[in-house]
Design a protein around this motif. Structure first.
Motif, PDB file in Angstrom:
ATOM      1  N   GLY A   1      -0.142   2.042   3.986  1.00  0.00           N
ATOM      2  CA  GLY A   1       0.536   1.935   5.270  1.00  0.00           C
ATOM      3  C   GLY A   1       0.748   0.508   5.711  1.00  0.00           C
ATOM      4  N   LEU A   2       0.837  -0.387   4.777  1.00  0.00           N
ATOM      5  CA  LEU A   2       1.029  -1.807   5.078  1.00  0.00           C
ATOM      6  C   LEU A   2       2.343  -2.307   4.494  1.00  0.00           C
ATOM      7  CD1 LEU A   2      -2.610  -3.098   4.333  1.00  0.00           C
ATOM      8  CD2 LEU A   2      -1.610  -2.528   6.558  1.00  0.00           C
ATOM      9  N   SER A   3       3.382  -1.506   4.604  1.00  0.00           N
ATOM     10  CA  SER A   3       4.669  -1.889   4.019  1.00  0.00           C
ATOM     11  C   SER A   3       5.217  -3.162   4.653  1.00  0.00           C
ATOM     12  CB  SER A   3       5.684  -0.746   4.196  1.00  0.00           C
ATOM     13  OG  SER A   3       5.210   0.426   3.557  1.00  0.00           O
TER      14      SER A   3
ATOM     15  N   ARG B   1     -11.137  -6.269   6.521  1.00  0.00           N
ATOM     16  CA  ARG B   1     -10.674  -6.794   7.806  1.00  0.00           C
ATOM     17  C   ARG B   1      -9.373  -7.589   7.633  1.00  0.00           C
ATOM     18  NH1 ARG B   1     -14.417  -6.598  11.847  1.00  0.00           N
ATOM     19  NH2 ARG B   1     -13.327  -8.291  12.934  1.00  0.00           N
ATOM     20  N   THR B   2      -9.144  -8.038   6.419  1.00  0.00           N
ATOM     21  CA  THR B   2      -7.888  -8.697   6.045  1.00  0.00           C
ATOM     22  C   THR B   2      -7.401  -8.100   4.741  1.00  0.00           C
ATOM     23  OG1 THR B   2      -9.039 -10.447   4.839  1.00  0.00           O
ATOM     24  CG2 THR B   2      -8.577 -10.857   7.177  1.00  0.00           C
ATOM     25  N   LEU B   3      -6.207  -8.449   4.374  1.00  0.00           N
ATOM     26  CA  LEU B   3      -5.658  -8.049   3.079  1.00  0.00           C
ATOM     27  C   LEU B   3      -5.785  -9.251   2.153  1.00  0.00           C
ATOM     28  CD1 LEU B   3      -4.197  -5.941   1.343  1.00  0.00           C
ATOM     29  CD2 LEU B   3      -2.027  -6.899   2.165  1.00  0.00           C
ATOM     30  N   THR B   4      -6.604  -9.086   1.118  1.00  0.00           N
ATOM     31  CA  THR B   4      -6.926 -10.198   0.227  1.00  0.00           C
ATOM     32  C   THR B   4      -6.303  -9.956  -1.138  1.00  0.00           C
ATOM     33  OG1 THR B   4      -9.022 -10.526   1.387  1.00  0.00           O
ATOM     34  CG2 THR B   4      -8.791 -11.571  -0.766  1.00  0.00           C
ATOM     35  N   CYS B   5      -5.685 -10.983  -1.653  1.00  0.00           N
ATOM     36  CA  CYS B   5      -5.129 -10.965  -3.011  1.00  0.00           C
ATOM     37  C   CYS B   5      -5.904 -11.968  -3.844  1.00  0.00           C
ATOM     38  CB  CYS B   5      -3.640 -11.312  -2.993  1.00  0.00           C
ATOM     39  SG  CYS B   5      -2.940 -11.527  -4.649  1.00  0.00           S
ATOM     40  N   GLU B   6      -6.429 -11.547  -5.000  1.00  0.00           N
ATOM     41  CA  GLU B   6      -7.195 -12.415  -5.893  1.00  0.00           C
ATOM     42  C   GLU B   6      -6.552 -12.403  -7.268  1.00  0.00           C
ATOM     43  OE1 GLU B   6     -11.629 -11.781  -3.908  1.00  0.00           O
ATOM     44  OE2 GLU B   6     -11.124 -10.838  -5.829  1.00  0.00           O
TER      45      GLU B   6
ATOM     46  N   LEU C   1      -4.210  -8.381   8.835  1.00  0.00           N
ATOM     47  CA  LEU C   1      -3.672  -7.028   8.991  1.00  0.00           C
ATOM     48  C   LEU C   1      -3.047  -6.896  10.369  1.00  0.00           C
ATOM     49  CD1 LEU C   1      -6.564  -4.886   7.452  1.00  0.00           C
ATOM     50  CD2 LEU C   1      -4.430  -5.571   6.366  1.00  0.00           C
ATOM     51  N   PRO C   2      -1.950  -6.194  10.473  1.00  0.00           N
ATOM     52  CA  PRO C   2      -1.333  -6.009  11.794  1.00  0.00           C
ATOM     53  C   PRO C   2      -2.194  -5.099  12.658  1.00  0.00           C
ATOM     54  CG  PRO C   2      -0.196  -4.693  10.150  1.00  0.00           C
ATOM     55  CD  PRO C   2      -1.168  -5.547   9.387  1.00  0.00           C
ATOM     56  N   ARG C   3      -2.185  -5.382  13.960  1.00  0.00           N
ATOM     57  CA  ARG C   3      -2.904  -4.511  14.883  1.00  0.00           C
ATOM     58  C   ARG C   3      -2.148  -3.200  15.036  1.00  0.00           C
ATOM     59  NH1 ARG C   3      -4.475  -8.748  19.761  1.00  0.00           N
ATOM     60  NH2 ARG C   3      -5.751 -10.164  18.452  1.00  0.00           N
TER      61      ARG C   3
ATOM     62  N   ASP D   1      -1.051  -1.752  17.537  1.00  0.00           N
ATOM     63  CA  ASP D   1      -0.016  -1.732  18.566  1.00  0.00           C
ATOM     64  C   ASP D   1       1.035  -2.814  18.350  1.00  0.00           C
ATOM     65  OD1 ASP D   1      -1.721  -3.782  18.925  1.00  0.00           O
ATOM     66  OD2 ASP D   1      -1.860  -3.595  21.121  1.00  0.00           O
ATOM     67  N   GLU D   2       1.082  -3.427  17.168  1.00  0.00           N
ATOM     68  CA  GLU D   2       2.084  -4.458  16.920  1.00  0.00           C
ATOM     69  C   GLU D   2       2.606  -4.336  15.509  1.00  0.00           C
ATOM     70  OE1 GLU D   2       0.028  -8.086  17.558  1.00  0.00           O
ATOM     71  OE2 GLU D   2      -0.863  -8.152  15.559  1.00  0.00           O
ATOM     72  N   SER D   3       3.779  -4.849  15.278  1.00  0.00           N
ATOM     73  CA  SER D   3       4.406  -4.826  13.953  1.00  0.00           C
ATOM     74  C   SER D   3       4.689  -6.258  13.546  1.00  0.00           C
ATOM     75  CB  SER D   3       5.721  -4.022  13.979  1.00  0.00           C
ATOM     76  OG  SER D   3       6.616  -4.598  14.913  1.00  0.00           O
ATOM     77  N   VAL D   4       4.935  -6.434  12.266  1.00  0.00           N
ATOM     78  CA  VAL D   4       5.170  -7.766  11.729  1.00  0.00           C
ATOM     79  C   VAL D   4       6.615  -8.161  12.003  1.00  0.00           C
ATOM     80  CG1 VAL D   4       5.189  -9.172   9.661  1.00  0.00           C
ATOM     81  CG2 VAL D   4       3.436  -7.418   9.956  1.00  0.00           C
ATOM     82  N   ASP D   5       6.789  -9.296  12.602  1.00  0.00           N
ATOM     83  CA  ASP D   5       8.124  -9.831  12.884  1.00  0.00           C
ATOM     84  C   ASP D   5       8.651 -10.514  11.629  1.00  0.00           C
ATOM     85  OD1 ASP D   5      10.419 -10.820  13.868  1.00  0.00           O
ATOM     86  OD2 ASP D   5       9.492 -12.118  15.402  1.00  0.00           O
ATOM     87  N   GLY D   6       9.743  -9.998  11.090  1.00  0.00           N
ATOM     88  CA  GLY D   6      10.285 -10.535   9.848  1.00  0.00           C
ATOM     89  C   GLY D   6      10.725 -11.969   9.964  1.00  0.00           C
ATOM     90  N   THR D   7      11.016 -12.424  11.183  1.00  0.00           N
ATOM     91  CA  THR D   7      11.471 -13.816  11.317  1.00  0.00           C
ATOM     92  C   THR D   7      10.363 -14.803  10.997  1.00  0.00           C
ATOM     93  OG1 THR D   7      10.889 -13.795  13.662  1.00  0.00           O
ATOM     94  CG2 THR D   7      13.120 -13.120  13.079  1.00  0.00           C
ATOM     95  N   ALA D   8       9.106 -14.348  11.037  1.00  0.00           N
ATOM     96  CA  ALA D   8       8.010 -15.271  10.740  1.00  0.00           C
ATOM     97  C   ALA D   8       8.086 -15.780   9.317  1.00  0.00           C
ATOM     98  CB  ALA D   8       6.661 -14.575  10.987  1.00  0.00           C
TER      99      ALA D   8
END
Length: 879
Positions: free
Chosen positions: A766-768, A801-806, A857-859, A861-868
């Motif tokens: 659910g982190l698309s 608590r975060t999304l980690t890539c190793e 990770l997004p909260r 109640d919020e979504s990731v703003d693509g402009t970032a």
């Protein structure tokens, strides 16, 4: 003893002579009896008439000789020619001896020198039927055999003499000893001189002496007793009951014979101290001896001396009992308790409120805090404990605080200025019975810290000037202790504030452990105990507990340096043993630097335990440097202390540290602590470990915070002497469905496939909305691993608590962030990752290195703003 020896020797000699005489007489009697018996034996006359008398008589004579126990029996004719002899060659020869008396018909005895030697012999006649002497018979013993008999008696004689001598000697010694004991080893002259001396002393001593027998009759009274009791001249020899000028109590005591010790009896205007003891305690005659002493003036002096002695004892006890701790309130309580009830009925102590905080007091009598109240009863109307009081200028307390001089208020009822402070309460105090007051300033180094108030109610007499001097002396000793405690409180507060500022104020957020902690400073000084919780990449967490040797600000400051160093070393993501090795070098350098300073002192070492917990593998790697073993609370409630390799304390150098790895089940509690928790002077360290085990056992589900408090309650005394740092962490595990890993071919063309796989996994989680940023991150990391690293290459996604890539590869070459020029074709990848990720970094493994990046990770109640993401590209100045 000489007389006894002479008597015994004389008796022995007489016995020897008597024995010799008796032996000779016995030899003569036996010789006569044997000779007469043989002379009158049947058949002797017939044998004499035979043609050869010797033939018949010789065997008979020898048989008779042997049977009779004599040395010879000789039969002869009237001319002395032998018929028999023990020596046959002597037969027929003339007999040696006198035979005329025997031929005449008489028995004759003599001693002669015969054939057998010196002989004692008897010669008797042999008569026929008509009474005519027809032959002679001689029998006898040699002197040698007679002497042998005597000699055989000599041992008995001498033994009896020796026994008599011993008995006489012992008896003499016992008699002499008895005499010496009765006369105390004194001779007649000495005894006479002793009697004269004793009589002179008895009548010259300034203490009355009376001796009374068991019938109550006065046997002796010396001159002083006659003077003290005013006895009549004829008192001796009369019963004490007839001495009418004596006090009845004195008469009763003397007549009773009971033991008395310093009993006081009147005698006219005098008071006599009477002591009485029996006279037969040491074998003397029965009766009693009484001594009299005039104690009229002595009792008056002793009363004052007893008062002085009690006051000195009070000051001595105050010196021992006041100021036992560096605690201001405790010291005031000790002052109040030592003075009640020995000096005052109630004691209150008021201190300036800033003094309790370790500060200098203000110059007025306001803001006085009542810190101690103690009395003979608890229902008193005095101001209660911990009350803040503003004394009016008219009160003795305000005047004392302002002037620094003590005040005595003998009558509180008449002290109008004191009544103005609180009329209602002062009325209650007067009605309660408190009537007199002494107020003494608590003054040290010229500064008045407060005042001590001494109240009297039980004794009707008010306080006097002597009491004021005692109160000032008592308070002066306590004031120094209170001032020392105040200054220590200030320094201790500063040190504790510094130490707490160096410790974590709040634990960082992380999901691997549920952590609780406690820090308890020592009451006698701060130390260098510290703890830390440090989040590491990959959802791992480092737990640290350490202890700097020593106390005070120096130890606290050194602890802050070491804690900062541990946090810095932790960013390198090194194994625990390497972290401790770096700390060991650092402590060694600190010791060396401070030892070179004239006023400096080295750290003298420190201990530390460093643990890293990985919630994915549930592995915990730990290493320790001279630190106590951690405790593990397992899911079944049991408690163990894992056997970790014991490294040396930090700062010693030269010895390697070892890391031990443990697999911990989810929910296991890991307990780290400093030595102040288990060590105490009153118990052994093994006892402390067992107490810790009992406090933790059987509570696997208890929250860590509750466990921390339970452990401190069970192990710490009321006033701990050492700092304690306690850290309890309950392990968590990352579910397997929150971790994804891939092995990637060592081919740049495989990067596109990995981006697709990552996007698919993020859709499942659910982190698309993070797919775009993560694809950029893994593209850069995988491309760098293939281009600049070596096989094998693996990738892992971890959702916590975060999304980690190793991304892991077999090379130890680390990437470096740099600024690329405008015309450069590369060098912007890591900058792009730094812009998109929360954090990124590198850690090394025995097989190579791991490059990791964390995305927030997004909260919900919020979504990731693509402009970032496009803002990140704009920062690179790319079209």
């Amino acid at each position: 003893m000489v007389v006894a020896v002479l008597l015994v020797a004389t008796a022995v000699l007489a016995l020897v002579l008597q024995s010799r005489h008796d032996s000779h007489m016995e030899a003569k009697r036996r010789s006569i009896a044997v000779a007469e018996t043989f002379a009158n034996s049947p058949g002797l006359l017939a044998a004499l008439d035979a043609p050869d008398p010797s033939k018949d008589l010789q065997p008979l004579a020898e048989a008779a000789r042997k049977a009779a126990g004599v040395d010879f029996i000789v039969v002869m004719d009237t001319k002395g020619i032998r018929y028999t002899h023990p020596q046959p060659d002597r037969i027929g020869k003339r007999f040696v001896g006198t035979i005329a008396p025997s031929v005449a018909g008489r028995v004759f005895t003599e001693s002669v020198d015969g054939p057998l030697g010196q002989e004692v012999q008897a010669v008797v006649p042999v008569r026929d039927d008509q009474g005519k002497v027809v032959a002679l018979v001689s029998a006898g013993l040699t002197v040698k055999n007679v002497t042998d008999v005597v000699e055989r008696q000599l041992p008995i004689i001498f033994g009896a003499g020796a026994a008599a001598l011993v008995m006489a000697t012992v008896g003499t010694a016992l008699v002499a000893r008895r005499l010496r004991r009765q006369t105390h080893r004194l001779g007649p002259a000495e005894m006479t001189r002793m009697y004269e001396h004793h009589d002179a002393v008895l009548h010259a001593v300034r203490e009355g002496v009376l001796i009374v027998d068991t019938n109550g009759q006065l046997l002796l009274a010396n001159d002083e007793a006659r003077r003290l009791l005013d006895l009549p001249p004829d008192a001796e020899g009369r019963p004490v009951s007839e001495l009418h000028n004596l006090d009845p109590g004195t008469v009763e005591l003397l007549a009773s014979g009971r033991v008395a010790v310093d009993e006081v009896h009147p005698a006219g205007e005098r008071l006599l101290a009477v002591n009485q003891r029996p006279t037969d305690r040491h074998g003397g005659p029965k009766g009693t001896v009484a001594t009299l002493r005039d104690s009229t003036e002595l009792r008056a002096l002793s009363g004052r001396a007893e008062t002085a002695r009690e006051r000195l004892k009070l000051l001595y006890d105050a010196g021992l009992g006041v100021g036992t701790t560096l605690d201001v309130v405790r010291t005031t309580e000790e002052l109040a308790k030592v003075a009640v009830p020995r000096f005052a009925d109630f004691v209150t102590v008021d201190l300036a409120d800033p003094v309790l905080r370790g500060e200098e007091p203000s110059g007025t009598g306001t803001d006085m805090r009542r810190t101690a109240v103690h009395g003979i009863r608890d229902d008193h109307p005095l101001y209660e404990l911990d009350r803040l009081i503003d004394f009016l200028p008219s009160t003795p307390q305000a005047r004392v605080f302002g002037s620094g001089r003590s005040e005595l208020v003998p009558d509180l009822a008449a002290a109008t200025g004191w009544h103005a402070q609180d009329p209602e309460r002062t009325r209650l105090i007067i009605e309660y019975g408190i009537h007199s007051l002494i107020t003494v300033p608590l003054q040290a180094r010229g500064v008045v810290l407060g005042m001590a108030n001494f109240w009297r109610s039980e004794e009707p007499q008010p306080f006097e000037e002597d009491d004021l001097s005692l109160a000032e002396e008592l308070v002066a000793r306590a004031a120094v202790s209170i001032d020392n405690a105040r200054r220590y409180t200030r320094e201790h507060t500063l040190a504790v504030t510094l130490q707490r500022s160096l410790l974590p104020r709040a634990l960082p957020k992380q999901g691997a452990l549920d952590v609780a902690h406690r820090y308890e400073p020592a009451l006698s000084g701060v130390s260098g105990d510290w703890f830390d919780v440090i989040p590491l990449p990959g959802s791992r967490v480092a737990l640290v507990v350490g202890d700097v040797v020593g106390h005070g600000l120096h130890a606290a400051a050194t602890m802050g340096r070491l804690r900062t160093a541990v946090q810095n070393f932790s960013t390198l993501d090194l194994p625990p043993d390497e972290i401790l090795s770096h700390l060991d070098d650092l402590v060694g350098r600190i010791d060396h630097e401070e030892a070179e300073e004239a006023a400096g002192a080295g750290v003298m070492g420190a201990t530390c335990l460093y643990a890293i917990y990985d919630p994915v593998s549930r592995q915990c790697a730990m290493a320790r440097a001279g630190h106590p073993l951690p405790a593990l609370v397992h899911l079944d409630g049991s408690v163990t202390f894992p056997d970790l390799p014991a490294g040396p304390p930090l700062g010693l150098g030269g010895m390697p540290f070892e890391t031990a790895e443990l697999e911990l089940a989810e929910g296991t509690q890991l307990v780290l602590y400093t030595d102040g928790l288990i060590e105490d002077r009153s118990r052994d360290i093994d006892v402390g470990l067992e107490m810790l085990r009992q406090a933790l056992a059987s509570h696997p589900d208890r929250p860590p915070d509750t466990s921390c408090q339970a452990v401190l309650d069970a192990l710490l005394p009321d006033r701990p002497k050492d700092d304690v740092a306690l850290l309890i962490a309950r392990t968590r595990a990352v579910p397997a469905d929150q971790v994804a890993g891939w092995d990637m071919p060592f081919d740049p063309a495989a990067v596109a496939g990995m981006r697709a796989a990552v996007a698919e996994k993020l859709d499942d989680w659910g982190l698309s909305e993070l797919a775009f940023a993560m694809e950029l991150v893994i593209s850069e990391l995988l491309t760098n691993a293939i281009r600049h690293g070596s096989a094998p290459v693996t990738m892992r996604l971890l959702r916590d608590r975060t999304l980690t890539c190793e991304v892991t590869d077999g090379s130890s070459t680390a990437p470096h962030l740099r600024y690329a020029a405008t015309m450069d074709e590369g060098g912007r990848g890591l900058f792009l990752i730094a812009q998109m990720a929360e954090r990124w970094g590198t850690r090394y493994t025995p097989q190579g290195k791991v490059i990791w990046a964390e995305l927030a990770l997004p909260r919900p109640d919020e979504s990731v703003d693509g402009t970032a993401w496009f803002d990140a590209f704009d920062a690179l100045d790319l079209e």
